[in-house]
Every structure is written in C-alpha cells, then in structure tokens.
Design an enzyme around this catalytic site. Structure first.
Site, PDB file in Angstrom:
ATOM      1  N   HIS A  92      11.322   5.607  21.482  1.00 26.06           N
ATOM      2  CA  HIS A  92      11.911   6.019  20.196  1.00 26.06           C
ATOM      3  C   HIS A  92      12.469   4.804  19.444  1.00 26.06           C
ATOM      4  O   HIS A  92      12.232   4.642  18.242  1.00 26.06           O
ATOM      5  CB  HIS A  92      13.016   7.050  20.490  1.00 26.06           C
ATOM      6  CG  HIS A  92      13.806   7.512  19.306  1.00 26.06           C
ATOM      7  ND1 HIS A  92      13.871   8.839  18.917  1.00 26.06           N
ATOM      8  CD2 HIS A  92      14.600   6.838  18.437  1.00 26.06           C
ATOM      9  CE1 HIS A  92      14.662   8.935  17.850  1.00 26.06           C
ATOM     10  NE2 HIS A  92      15.121   7.736  17.534  1.00 26.06           N
ATOM     11  N   GLU A  93      13.201   3.937  20.170  1.00 26.00           N
ATOM     12  CA  GLU A  93      13.828   2.784  19.505  1.00 26.00           C
ATOM     13  C   GLU A  93      12.790   1.749  19.074  1.00 26.00           C
ATOM     14  O   GLU A  93      12.915   1.151  17.995  1.00 26.00           O
ATOM     15  CB  GLU A  93      14.881   2.136  20.409  1.00 26.00           C
ATOM     16  CG  GLU A  93      16.029   3.055  20.845  1.00 26.00           C
ATOM     17  CD  GLU A  93      16.663   3.841  19.712  1.00 26.00           C
ATOM     18  OE1 GLU A  93      16.649   3.371  18.554  1.00 26.00           O
ATOM     19  OE2 GLU A  93      17.146   4.959  19.965  1.00 26.00           O
ATOM     20  N   GLY A 141      20.809   5.389  22.021  1.00 17.91           N
ATOM     21  CA  GLY A 141      19.967   4.272  21.620  1.00 17.91           C
ATOM     22  C   GLY A 141      20.196   3.940  20.161  1.00 17.91           C
ATOM     23  O   GLY A 141      20.636   4.798  19.375  1.00 17.91           O
ATOM     24  N   CYS A 151      18.314  11.628  16.470  1.00 17.14           N
ATOM     25  CA  CYS A 151      18.386  10.251  15.968  1.00 17.14           C
ATOM     26  C   CYS A 151      19.671  10.100  15.170  1.00 17.14           C
ATOM     27  O   CYS A 151      20.011  10.978  14.371  1.00 17.14           O
ATOM     28  CB  CYS A 151      17.175   9.975  15.084  1.00 17.14           C
ATOM     29  SG  CYS A 151      17.138   8.310  14.406  1.00 17.14           S
ATOM     30  N   LEU A 152      20.376   8.998  15.377  1.00 15.11           N
ATOM     31  CA  LEU A 152      21.646   8.795  14.665  1.00 15.11           C
ATOM     32  C   LEU A 152      21.428   8.656  13.157  1.00 15.11           C
ATOM     33  O   LEU A 152      22.365   8.850  12.389  1.00 15.11           O
ATOM     34  CB  LEU A 152      22.375   7.555  15.210  1.00 15.11           C
ATOM     35  CG  LEU A 152      22.890   7.696  16.648  1.00 15.11           C
ATOM     36  CD1 LEU A 152      23.528   6.392  17.121  1.00 15.11           C
ATOM     37  CD2 LEU A 152      23.890   8.842  16.765  1.00 15.11           C
ATOM     38  N   HIS A 181      11.266   2.671  15.857  1.00 11.95           N
ATOM     39  CA  HIS A 181      12.100   2.301  14.704  1.00 11.95           C
ATOM     40  C   HIS A 181      11.749   0.904  14.192  1.00 11.95           C
ATOM     41  O   HIS A 181      11.783   0.654  12.986  1.00 11.95           O
ATOM     42  CB  HIS A 181      13.586   2.289  15.098  1.00 11.95           C
ATOM     43  CG  HIS A 181      14.282   3.609  14.945  1.00 11.95           C
ATOM     44  ND1 HIS A 181      14.450   4.234  13.729  1.00 11.95           N
ATOM     45  CD2 HIS A 181      14.899   4.408  15.858  1.00 11.95           C
ATOM     46  CE1 HIS A 181      15.126   5.373  13.903  1.00 11.95           C
ATOM     47  NE2 HIS A 181      15.410   5.502  15.192  1.00 11.95           N
ATOM     48  N   GLN A 239      18.488   0.589  11.821  1.00 11.14           N
ATOM     49  CA  GLN A 239      19.513   1.618  11.625  1.00 11.14           C
ATOM     50  C   GLN A 239      20.860   1.026  11.228  1.00 11.14           C
ATOM     51  O   GLN A 239      21.752   1.751  10.796  1.00 11.14           O
ATOM     52  CB  GLN A 239      19.671   2.458  12.901  1.00 11.14           C
ATOM     53  CG  GLN A 239      18.437   3.303  13.195  1.00 11.14           C
ATOM     54  CD  GLN A 239      18.628   4.098  14.467  1.00 11.14           C
ATOM     55  OE1 GLN A 239      18.421   3.601  15.559  1.00 11.14           O
ATOM     56  NE2 GLN A 239      19.058   5.347  14.313  1.00 11.14           N
TER      57      GLN A 239
HETATM   58 NI    NI Z   1      16.496   7.013  16.152  1.00 10.25          NI
END
Ligand code: NI
Length: 170
Positions: A136-137, A46, A94-95, A140, A51
């Site tokens: 989660h996304e 995701g 998380c990236l 963000h 991000q």
């Molecule tokens: Ni994330």
C-alpha cells in the site's frame, strides 16, 4: 521530531510519482522520524512521503498491535523484488482517506529491498498485514491509492464525499 500535516485526497500531490533518494542525509532521517511521529499520532500503521507533501521515495510502517513493543520500519527507496503468485484480500484504509475502508487484493507475500537510515541495504520478507501495508505504501510513491483498485463508481462516491469533507474543513 515534529508532527506533519497529512494531505487528504483528492490532491494532485497524492498522484505524483516520487523521486528516488540520492543521498541518505540528516534531512531524510528527519523526514522519516517526522513521518513515524505523524503516523503514530494519527494513529495509523503506515505512511508514505507524498502524504506529508514530500516527493521522495520513503515510507514508514509499524504493524505491531496495541500492547506489543513497537516495530517501526523506516524504508528508503523500497522496491518489491519478489511477490508470491497467491493473492489475499483484506480490508484497507488510508490516513489520506479517513473513515473509508475497502477490500483490496494484493500479493500474499513479498520480498522488499530498501535502504535503512544508516544507508545500509536491507531485505525483508513480509507476509500478512505487514506485506499489505508495505505494498500500500509503495503504491503511494507511484501515485496509486487503494481506492484506485475499486470500481470507478465506488471510487467516485468516496472522492465526492472527500471533497465535501475538505470543503467543510477549509
Ligand atoms: Ni495510504
């Protein structure tokens, strides 16, 4: 499509509240395609606009396992319209916080409304990994990271290590 640089925590960009998309045009479609390419390349399941330093309410995800056909979702202005009373705890990463994983409790099932890249309104019922990923996304887009659910002590340890990592990369 183009791969975009991923913003690493801590960064004020990751704490901003994103603005709804007002017109679904080629710029938004390109952003979604670029985000998917960036996500697959990372690799991750995701990715959200902040991000990649964009301020619009858009997310992408694909929780297909290796060997399965890709199932990419491109979501514009996603909104959770229903969630189950029951929660489930699962490990997340998380990236923007590479190499850190922690257990987070989220709604087991959700219904999410969103617009697709053609501007059509969509509804999706999600459970399991897809449900957690979408929650989660969407977090963000509101400036919330999964580490915000941890104790301040754990969160600060991770953020300190992230600052050190960023200094080393600079
Ligand atoms: Ni994330």
């Amino acid at each position: 499509m183009a791969k975009l640089p991923i913003v690493l925590a801590p960064d004020p960009v990751l704490k901003m509240k994103c603005e709804p998309v007002v017109s679904i045009d080629d710029d938004v479609r390109r952003l979604l395609d670029d985000m998917l390419e960036t996500m697959y390349d990372a690799p991750g399941i995701g990715l959200s606009a902040p991000q990649v330093a964009a301020g619009q309410r858009v997310i992408v995800c694909d929780v297909a396992r290796e060997g399965e056909a890709p199932r990419p979702y491109r979501m514009i202005n996603p909104e959770i319209t229903w969630r189950s009373d029951e929660n489930v705890v699962a490990e997340e990463g998380c990236l923007s916080i590479p190499d850190y994983y922690a257990e987070v409790s989220r709604s087991r099932e959700i219904r999410v409304g969103y617009f697709d890249p053609d501007g059509a309104a969509q509804k999706l019922d999600a459970t399991g990994l897809l449900s957690a990923c979408i929650q989660h996304e969407i977090d963000h887009l509101n400036g919330v990271l999964f580490i915000d659910y941890l104790t301040p002590l754990k969160r600060n340890i991770i953020l300190r290590k992230m600052k050190k990592l960023k200094r080393q990369q600079a």
